[in-house]
Enzyme design. Structure first.
Site, PDB file in Angstrom:
ATOM      1  N   CYS A   2      56.816  27.205  25.324  1.00  0.00           N
ATOM      2  CA  CYS A   2      57.407  27.989  26.400  1.00  0.00           C
ATOM      3  C   CYS A   2      58.408  28.918  25.736  1.00  0.00           C
ATOM      4  CB  CYS A   2      58.169  27.087  27.369  1.00  0.00           C
ATOM      5  SG  CYS A   2      57.139  25.841  28.148  1.00  0.00           S
ATOM      6  N   LYS A 579      51.047  31.926  22.522  1.00  0.00           N
ATOM      7  CA  LYS A 579      51.024  32.391  21.137  1.00  0.00           C
ATOM      8  C   LYS A 579      51.179  31.274  20.107  1.00  0.00           C
ATOM      9  CE  LYS A 579      51.077  35.664  18.001  1.00  0.00           C
ATOM     10  NZ  LYS A 579      49.742  36.097  17.593  1.00  0.00           N
TER      11      LYS A 579
END
Ligand code: F6R
Length: 584
Positions: A2, A579
């Site tokens: 996150c 990512k």
């Protein structure tokens, strides 16, 4: 997995945090939330959906506060719901917690908490209530955070906003946290690009570090030392590197940055490479460890090392454990990672504790960059597209140069790099871009595509297929062109498309394999430096010798990009992805 950003200072925090959290969206984007100081209370706003939408919904731009924390989520524990979005409060409304990581023993901890009202189904909420519990009897939030930190298992970094004090408290294990020291306040964030516009003076926190962030001062301590001093680093990129630079998507920007980065590399001093080569030559084995795209770079590197007589073994992070009984003391490990935070690799580090480790890593200050003995910094600037492009190319190029150095031919490889950089001017020309777009037009409605190649070209095919899957959502399967006839050819019909990579010593054999496929109706999109009869569509690359893979990879990245664009997809934020993969 996150993104967290907090600010405490004398400036208005909200515009900084609004801008900063948008910069962290690559870390997760299924829900957004924020908590900030307002008078004598904490205000929380959160919702599922993209950051921009939730910010607009609550008109956050119009609000003001000097202290707050924002969070963008990639769900791990608990589904994507408003209640599960962070920050999450305790029962009293006194503290709010934004968390990045996984608390492995959260259910046990939850069971131990009596009389607390849980409103979410997350591990994070356990933190809020445990801190609340530990503040009973007058303990400070700092003491409570320390106590709670000792109790949790797994990798968890979190930031706490406490209504009754003027600070933010942050603590790190696993997921990254970095302080940004600005003129009128202090940032705490998952990544530097989120605040680099306001300061490039940063302090990377280490695992176990706790930071107390005041408006002008900060203090770092851990469970052992009351005060720790870390050096202030200067970020090696600017705000300009962290924005889209006029491109429609980060992915396109990052693809297009590659020629410039390769040119810059040509001018570096290669000092690290010269240091690494002798270590590899005397090692019993050289393991190249990576995940996903970085593993594909590892495979290319291993293939090159083997060519030069080095016993090189490419290994996916999660598989390293399976080698534990064969690792020798003088085996060397090369770790390849864009983020430096991939959990599959970090978890495997204890197995290779005593071995020499070399890192080829993009993110400065990341966990893996600190765990290695020699660091080759990719220096590509922030890679924000979820699909990795420039980090792949640069890692594989570094590995090519290291392989050449082990054979004493670094000078030749640098000459080849320079030649490739000259030929690169002919790669991304309008005529080639037009063919890529027309190929994308042909394939964007397909459910499935094969990617074919042999030897090095096969490894590029594997990477190309991954790009197509993740951004264009097309099932893409890379198969060694030589293997195709051993079974997979049964799948071919006149509806089938294959993207073929052709170059180098095995060109003739590859073309034979492609003829066999074409004879059964398959259409072939050839990515090669010269046309061939077997190609239905020919996308021209430039001759680059040992760096052919660079040309091919850039074309493949663009093909995936254009295919996704044709489909109107959210290219920088592919569904279900984030990512850096900090879960196992
Ligand atoms: C694919 C992609 C991922 C990453 C993988 C490893 O485009 O980005 O497959 O390559 O998650 O990440 P790093 O390189 O950060 O260790």
């Amino acid at each position: 997995m996150c993104g967290i950003i907090g600010y405490n200072g004398t400036d208005d925090a909200i515009p900084y945090l609004v801008e900063g959290i948008k910069n962290l969206e690559y870390r997760g984007y299924d829900s957004f939330g924020c908590a900030f100081d307002k008078g004598n209370s904490i205000v929380i706003k959160k919702d599922i959906g993209r950051v921009e939408d939730v910010i607009n919904k609550y008109k956050l731009q119009n609000l003001h506060s000097n202290r707050g924390v924002f969070h963008t989520r990639w769900a791990t524990t608990g589904s994507v719901t408003v209640e599960n979005a962070h920050p999450i409060m305790d029962c009293t409304g006194r503290i709010a917690v934004a968390h990045n990581g996984i608390i492995e023993n959260w259910t046990e901890l939850k069971d131990s908490l009596h009389g607390h009202k849980f409103v979410s189904n997350t591990d994070t909420e356990v933190l809020s209530h445990l801190i609340e519990e530990n503040m009973k009897g007058g303990n400070t939030v700092v003491d409570a955070v320390k106590t709670v930190f000792k109790k949790i298992k797994g990798s968890s970094s979190f930031v706490v906003l406490n209504r009754d004090s003027n600070e933010l408290v942050a603590i790190k294990k696993g997921s990254p946290l970095v302080l940004g020291l600005a003129k009128n306040g202090i940032f705490i964030s998952s990544d530097v690009p989120s605040f680099v516009k306001h300061t490039n003076r940063v302090i990377y926190l280490f695992d176990g570090d706790m930071a107390i962030i005041g408006k002008k001062h900060y203090k770092i301590s851990n469970l052992i030392s009351k005060k720790i001093k870390h050096n202030v680093s200067i970020a090696n990129f600017s705000a300009k590197d962290a924005d889209k630079g006029g491109y429609e998507h980060f992915m396109l920007k990052e693809i297009m940055e590659q020629p410039g980065l390769l040119k810059k590399l040509e001018m570096s001093d290669f000092g690290e490479i010269l240091k690494i080569a002798p270590l590899l030559k005397t090692a019993s084995g050289v393991y190249l460890v990576g995940a996903g795209t970085s593993f594909h770079a590892a495979r290319l590197g291993a293939r090159m090392f083997r060519e030069n007589g080095i016993n090189a073994i490419p290994v996916q992070g999660q598989d390293l454990i399976t080698y534990k009984n064969v690792i020798l003391p003088n085996d060397v490990f090369i770790i390849i990672s864009q983020s430096g935070e991939t959990a599959d690799i970090i978890t495997a580090l204890p197995i290779i504790k005593a071995n020499r480790k070399i890192g080829i890593i993009n993110v400065e200050g990341s966990t893996l960059s600190r765990a290695v003995d020699i660091l080759v910094s990719l220096n590509t600037g922030p890679e924000k597209s979820v699909a990795s492009t420039k980090a792949f190319t640069l890692s594989a190029v570094y590995l090519t140069l290291i392989a050449a150095a082990t054979a004493g031919t670094l000078e030749n490889a640098i000459s080849d790099l320079k030649l490739m950089n000259i030929n690169m001017y002919n790669l991304l020309v309008p005529s080639v871009l037009a063919v890529i777009r027309s190929a994308a037009e042909k394939i964007n409605r397909l459910d499935s595509i094969f990617f074919l190649g042999r030897d090095y070209n096969y490894i590029v095919a594997v990477e190309a297929a991954l790009k197509m899957k993740e951004v264009a959502y097309i099932h893409a399967e890379a198969i060694d062109a030589a293997t195709f006839k051993h079974g997979p050819i049964a799948l071919v019909s006149d509806k089938t498309y294959a993207i073929a990579f052709v170059s180098g010593a095995i060109e003739k054999e590859t073309l034979n394999n492609l003829q066999e496929v074409k004879a059964r109706g398959c259409k072939i999109i050839g990515i090669a430096n010269k046309p061939q009869d077997v190609f239905d569509i020919f996308i021209r690359t430039q001759d680059a010798g040992r760096f052919d893979f660079v040309m091919q990879a850039i074309i493949a990245q663009l093909l995936a990009y254009e295919t996704a664009r044709k489909k109107g997809l959210d290219i920088d934020h592919p569904k279900n992805l984030a990512k850096s993969v900090t879960t196992l």
